[in-house]
Design a protein around this motif. Structure first.
Motif, PDB file in Angstrom:
ATOM      1  N   THR A 272       0.827  -1.208   0.000  1.00  0.00           N
ATOM      2  CA  THR A 272       0.000   0.000   0.000  1.00  0.00           C
ATOM      3  C   THR A 272       0.861   1.258   0.000  1.00  0.00           C
ATOM      4  O   THR A 272       0.363   2.353   0.232  1.00  0.00           O
ATOM      5  CB  THR A 272      -0.944   0.010   1.222  1.00  0.00           C
ATOM      6  N   TRP A 273       2.155   1.101  -0.235  1.00  0.00           N
ATOM      7  CA  TRP A 273       3.045   2.250  -0.422  1.00  0.00           C
ATOM      8  C   TRP A 273       3.429   2.328  -1.900  1.00  0.00           C
ATOM      9  O   TRP A 273       2.968   1.535  -2.727  1.00  0.00           O
ATOM     10  CB  TRP A 273       4.276   2.124   0.478  1.00  0.00           C
ATOM     11  N   ASN A 274       4.252   3.262  -2.263  1.00  0.00           N
ATOM     12  CA  ASN A 274       4.698   3.412  -3.650  1.00  0.00           C
ATOM     13  C   ASN A 274       5.803   2.385  -3.918  1.00  0.00           C
ATOM     14  O   ASN A 274       6.988   2.706  -3.953  1.00  0.00           O
ATOM     15  CB  ASN A 274       5.208   4.838  -3.884  1.00  0.00           C
ATOM     16  N   CYS A 275       5.385   1.148  -4.087  1.00  0.00           N
ATOM     17  CA  CYS A 275       6.321   0.025  -4.190  1.00  0.00           C
ATOM     18  C   CYS A 275       6.733  -0.182  -5.642  1.00  0.00           C
ATOM     19  O   CYS A 275       5.918  -0.548  -6.494  1.00  0.00           O
ATOM     20  CB  CYS A 275       5.670  -1.240  -3.644  1.00  0.00           C
ATOM     21  N   THR A 276       8.000   0.057  -5.919  1.00  0.00           N
ATOM     22  CA  THR A 276       8.524  -0.141  -7.273  1.00  0.00           C
ATOM     23  C   THR A 276       9.367  -1.408  -7.377  1.00  0.00           C
ATOM     24  O   THR A 276       9.585  -1.919  -8.469  1.00  0.00           O
ATOM     25  CB  THR A 276       9.381   1.075  -7.706  1.00  0.00           C
ATOM     26  N   THR A 277       9.852  -1.898  -6.235  1.00  0.00           N
ATOM     27  CA  THR A 277      10.667  -3.112  -6.214  1.00  0.00           C
ATOM     28  C   THR A 277      10.154  -4.024  -5.111  1.00  0.00           C
ATOM     29  O   THR A 277      10.626  -3.969  -3.969  1.00  0.00           O
ATOM     30  CB  THR A 277      12.156  -2.772  -5.961  1.00  0.00           C
ATOM     31  N   PRO A 278       9.177  -4.865  -5.422  1.00  0.00           N
ATOM     32  CA  PRO A 278       8.572  -5.693  -4.373  1.00  0.00           C
ATOM     33  C   PRO A 278       9.500  -6.754  -3.796  1.00  0.00           C
ATOM     34  O   PRO A 278       9.255  -7.245  -2.698  1.00  0.00           O
ATOM     35  CB  PRO A 278       7.366  -6.327  -5.078  1.00  0.00           C
ATOM     36  N   GLU A 279      10.552  -7.117  -4.525  1.00  0.00           N
ATOM     37  CA  GLU A 279      11.474  -8.131  -4.001  1.00  0.00           C
ATOM     38  C   GLU A 279      12.387  -7.525  -2.938  1.00  0.00           C
ATOM     39  O   GLU A 279      12.940  -6.446  -3.119  1.00  0.00           O
ATOM     40  CB  GLU A 279      12.316  -8.717  -5.141  1.00  0.00           C
ATOM     41  N   PRO A 296      16.264 -11.356   9.126  1.00  0.00           N
ATOM     42  CA  PRO A 296      15.164 -12.309   8.911  1.00  0.00           C
ATOM     43  C   PRO A 296      13.789 -11.720   9.203  1.00  0.00           C
ATOM     44  O   PRO A 296      12.840 -11.947   8.443  1.00  0.00           O
ATOM     45  CB  PRO A 296      15.497 -13.456   9.870  1.00  0.00           C
ATOM     46  N   VAL A 297      13.642 -10.970  10.297  1.00  0.00           N
ATOM     47  CA  VAL A 297      12.326 -10.442  10.646  1.00  0.00           C
ATOM     48  C   VAL A 297      11.910  -9.331   9.686  1.00  0.00           C
ATOM     49  O   VAL A 297      10.743  -9.248   9.273  1.00  0.00           O
ATOM     50  CB  VAL A 297      12.274  -9.965  12.113  1.00  0.00           C
ATOM     51  N   CYS A 298      12.834  -8.471   9.281  1.00  0.00           N
ATOM     52  CA  CYS A 298      12.497  -7.414   8.320  1.00  0.00           C
ATOM     53  C   CYS A 298      12.083  -8.010   6.979  1.00  0.00           C
ATOM     54  O   CYS A 298      11.128  -7.541   6.340  1.00  0.00           O
ATOM     55  CB  CYS A 298      13.682  -6.463   8.145  1.00  0.00           C
ATOM     56  N   HIS A 299      12.803  -9.040   6.541  1.00  0.00           N
ATOM     57  CA  HIS A 299      12.468  -9.733   5.299  1.00  0.00           C
ATOM     58  C   HIS A 299      11.058 -10.308   5.386  1.00  0.00           C
ATOM     59  O   HIS A 299      10.233 -10.154   4.468  1.00  0.00           O
ATOM     60  CB  HIS A 299      13.499 -10.840   5.048  1.00  0.00           C
ATOM     61  N   SER A 300      10.756 -10.958   6.506  1.00  0.00           N
ATOM     62  CA  SER A 300       9.454 -11.584   6.688  1.00  0.00           C
ATOM     63  C   SER A 300       8.323 -10.561   6.667  1.00  0.00           C
ATOM     64  O   SER A 300       7.293 -10.759   6.000  1.00  0.00           O
ATOM     65  CB  SER A 300       9.436 -12.364   8.005  1.00  0.00           C
ATOM     66  N   ILE A 301       8.493  -9.448   7.378  1.00  0.00           N
ATOM     67  CA  ILE A 301       7.417  -8.463   7.471  1.00  0.00           C
ATOM     68  C   ILE A 301       7.266  -7.686   6.171  1.00  0.00           C
ATOM     69  O   ILE A 301       6.145  -7.329   5.778  1.00  0.00           O
ATOM     70  CB  ILE A 301       7.660  -7.538   8.680  1.00  0.00           C
ATOM     71  N   TRP A 302       8.348  -7.435   5.473  1.00  0.00           N
ATOM     72  CA  TRP A 302       8.251  -6.818   4.136  1.00  0.00           C
ATOM     73  C   TRP A 302       7.364  -7.681   3.234  1.00  0.00           C
ATOM     74  O   TRP A 302       6.436  -7.172   2.580  1.00  0.00           O
ATOM     75  CB  TRP A 302       9.643  -6.659   3.528  1.00  0.00           C
ATOM     76  N   ASN A 303       7.629  -8.962   3.207  1.00  0.00           N
ATOM     77  CA  ASN A 303       6.825  -9.848   2.368  1.00  0.00           C
ATOM     78  C   ASN A 303       5.379  -9.931   2.853  1.00  0.00           C
ATOM     79  O   ASN A 303       4.448 -10.015   2.046  1.00  0.00           O
ATOM     80  CB  ASN A 303       7.445 -11.248   2.317  1.00  0.00           C
ATOM     81  N   VAL A 309       4.526 -14.773   1.315  1.00  0.00           N
ATOM     82  CA  VAL A 309       5.149 -15.504   2.419  1.00  0.00           C
ATOM     83  C   VAL A 309       6.655 -15.524   2.210  1.00  0.00           C
ATOM     84  O   VAL A 309       7.153 -15.342   1.094  1.00  0.00           O
ATOM     85  CB  VAL A 309       4.611 -16.946   2.530  1.00  0.00           C
ATOM     86  N   THR A 310       7.368 -15.751   3.276  1.00  0.00           N
ATOM     87  CA  THR A 310       8.835 -15.754   3.243  1.00  0.00           C
ATOM     88  C   THR A 310       9.348 -17.138   3.585  1.00  0.00           C
ATOM     89  O   THR A 310       8.938 -17.733   4.580  1.00  0.00           O
ATOM     90  CB  THR A 310       9.400 -14.750   4.256  1.00  0.00           C
ATOM     91  N   THR A 311      10.221 -17.640   2.753  1.00  0.00           N
ATOM     92  CA  THR A 311      10.884 -18.912   3.039  1.00  0.00           C
ATOM     93  C   THR A 311      12.381 -18.751   2.860  1.00  0.00           C
ATOM     94  O   THR A 311      12.840 -17.965   2.025  1.00  0.00           O
ATOM     95  CB  THR A 311      10.378 -20.035   2.112  1.00  0.00           C
ATOM     96  N   GLU A 312      13.125 -19.468   3.696  1.00  0.00           N
ATOM     97  CA  GLU A 312      14.577 -19.490   3.582  1.00  0.00           C
ATOM     98  C   GLU A 312      15.041 -20.941   3.553  1.00  0.00           C
ATOM     99  O   GLU A 312      14.304 -21.857   3.944  1.00  0.00           O
ATOM    100  CB  GLU A 312      15.227 -18.754   4.759  1.00  0.00           C
TER     101      GLU A 312
END
Length: 536
Positions: A272-279, A296-303, A309-312
């Motif tokens: 819901t922001w001006n997202c130009t690079t979703p990855e 890890p937590v920032c990656h998870s919440i970004w996704n 969903v986030t997988t590693e």
């Protein structure tokens, strides 16, 4: 319209045009401000001196960028300047507050006392940040506060805010709630600027609540602490769980800060922001000293905010070391290990940690599970555990299912859950029932309405009313037959039960609901223009 608002005509009166009331030294005695005390202040004698609650701009929200969102996820805060409000507006707010008796005691009534404050959060930049962080259906909490730091006031302790005086043992790493701090005057470090500990929004160690034997560095000053030294009119948005404090005012100036709180009403499905690079791009060391631990937590919440969903992937050789790290005395190390295990699907390891004897170890596992990919088998396991596991573990299970977006599984055991006697467990049960999303349930709504009006715990009743307000945002039709409960709620002695019932009624699309809400508002309206010298 220009982004800076330079082409708009504002009617605010500057000091050179109209003398403003002289500042009064705040009174030392305590006591809430009331309509009667407000009425003793100087009257608005000219129409152009009054600034109402309706926004003077119809510009669309200015959304945050990828870089701003990334910074917020890592640090837990962002400081912005309104783009449509001139300096004279902030000067007006500052001067007006100084003219009010007991100006820091208005609390939840600061908006009716000073309606122009509504325009701050209607500003395109400020509203854009709220939409970006909380989604387009965000709401404003009924709790508000005016914080005054006069010269000589000492520092606060490091803390997380309670929930309007109510306390929850387990918080929310995902951005479900946000705090907005508005500073009408330029604020320097010497004036007692708000200080914060970047990145602490994800940790469970509370600087005031925790009484165990693990190191509690959150209550100590650190060289990496920051402060919100900012120009007049700035708004600092912080994750609700970011550890912060007011610092000592060593200047000769008053420092005002208006605190508002906002909440998300639904699980995100798309940015819901001006997202130009979703990855997601991995954090690097130059972005902050906590980058490695918070990756890890920032990656998870970004996704999560992107609806993904986030997988590693973990090498088998890494697992024993991470499992051992779960018992580290360092909270950063524990969380890093737990999130690595959770995101790689090692949920069984973390499930067993929910039974740990130490609360902090249980909480760490719960946070990691909640931010990891959900699974049908894992949800079934946790649902079965509701039968016979200790109450401390049951509380975490209800919370995890809610964070997974699987609160509908609670409906299977609704008859049993609504009879739970443990207050902490009940708090998360009623919150979970408010996050049913697209799973309509008149049964859950009826259960919440009954809890709101009959439960023995004031805190449980308040959170039940909040959940009804959340349900009204996603499935208002399930509440249409509950108006008798909302009428009782509007007459409840708990101020927040009243407010959330009003919020729910405003979202139910029936004439009866609108009529009940308007009747309440008309009967309780506080006129900010009326004073002892201007009575009609």
């Amino acid at each position: 319209m220009s982004r800076t608002g330079q082409n708009r005509k504002f009617t605010y009166v500057s000091k050179s045009q109209q003398p403003l009331p002289q500042p009064q030294q705040p009174q030392p005695q305590r006591g809430g401000a009331t309509p009667s005390s407000f009425a003793q202040t100087q009257a608005y004698t000219k129409p152009h001196e009054f600034h109402g609650p309706l926004p003077e701009t119809d510009a669309p929200p200015l959304l945050l960028s990828d870089e701003q969102m990334r910074s917020f996820l890592l640090r837990g805060y962002i400081v912005l300047q309104p783009s449509s409000l001139p300096a004279a507006f902030h000067e007006y707010i500052s001067q007006k507050m100084q003219s009010l008796p007991d100006s820091d005691k208005y609390g939840n009534n600061c908006l009716p006392a000073l309606p122009a404050l509504n325009q701050v959060f209607a500003d395109p930049t400020i509203k854009g940040a709220l939409v970006s962080l909380l989604g387009p259906k965000f709401g404003m909490q009924p709790h508000k506060a005016v914080h005054l730091s006069p010269p000589g006031k000492g520092p606060q302790q490091w803390h997380r805010d309670t929930f309007w005086g109510y306390k929850l043992p387990l918080r929310y790493p995902k951005p479900w709630m946000m705090m907005g701090m508005y500073y009408p005057q330029a604020t320097t470090v010497q004036m007692g600027a708000t200080a914060a500990k970047p990145g602490t929004q994800y940790y469970t160690m509370d600087p005031k609540r925790y009484q165990g034997n693990l190191p509690n560095h959150a209550k100590e000053d650190d060289p990496m602490d920051t402060n919100f030294s900012c120009p007049a009119g700035s708004v600092a948005f912080i994750h609700y769980d970011l550890i912060h404090k007011g610092t000592a005012n060593k200047s000769q100036s008053l420092r005002y800060m208006f605190k508002f709180q906002f909440y998300r009403t639904e699980q995100p499905t798309t940015p819901t922001w001006n997202c130009t690079t979703p990855e997601w791009s991995p954090l690097v060391a130059t972005e902050g000293p906590h980058s490695k631990f918070l990756e890890p937590v920032c990656h998870s919440i970004w996704n999560w905010l992107c609806g993904k969903v986030t997988t590693e992937t973990l090498e088998d050789a890494e697992v024993p070391g991470l499992v051992s790290q779960l018992d580290s005395p360092s909270e950063k190390s524990r969380f890093y290990a737990a999130f690595r295990l959770g995101l790689s699907g090692k949920l069984d390891i973390l499930f067993t940690r929910l039974l740990h004897s130490d609360e902090q170890m249980r909480f760490c596992a719960a946070y990691a599970i909640a931010c990891s990919p959900s699974s049908a088998s894992g949800a079934e396991t946790l649902t079965e555990w509701l039968k016979d596991k200790p109450k401390e573990t049951k509380m975490l299970i209800v919370w995890i299912l809610s964070e997974w977006g699987m609160s509908h599984l609670l409906l299977r055991k609704l008859d049993t859950l609504v009879k739970v006697r443990d207050e902490n467990s009940m708090l998360y049960i009623v919150q979970g029932l408010g996050r049913l999303g697209t799973h309509p349930s008149e049964e859950a709504a009826s259960a919440l309405a009954n809890i709101m009006t009959t439960h023995h715990s004031d805190q449980v009743r308040m959170f039940a009313s909040m959940s009804l307000d959340l349900l009204a945002s996603t499935q208002p039709q399930s509440l249409e037959k509950l108006l008798i409960y909302f009428k009782k709620g509007l007459n409840n002695y708990n101020r927040y039960v009243q407010a959330y019932c009003l919020g729910a009624l405003s979202k139910i699309e029936t004439l009866e609901a609108k009529s009940l809400a308007i009747s309440y508002l008309m009967a309780s309206r506080w006129c900010p223009i009326t004073t002892t010298s201007n009575t009609f």
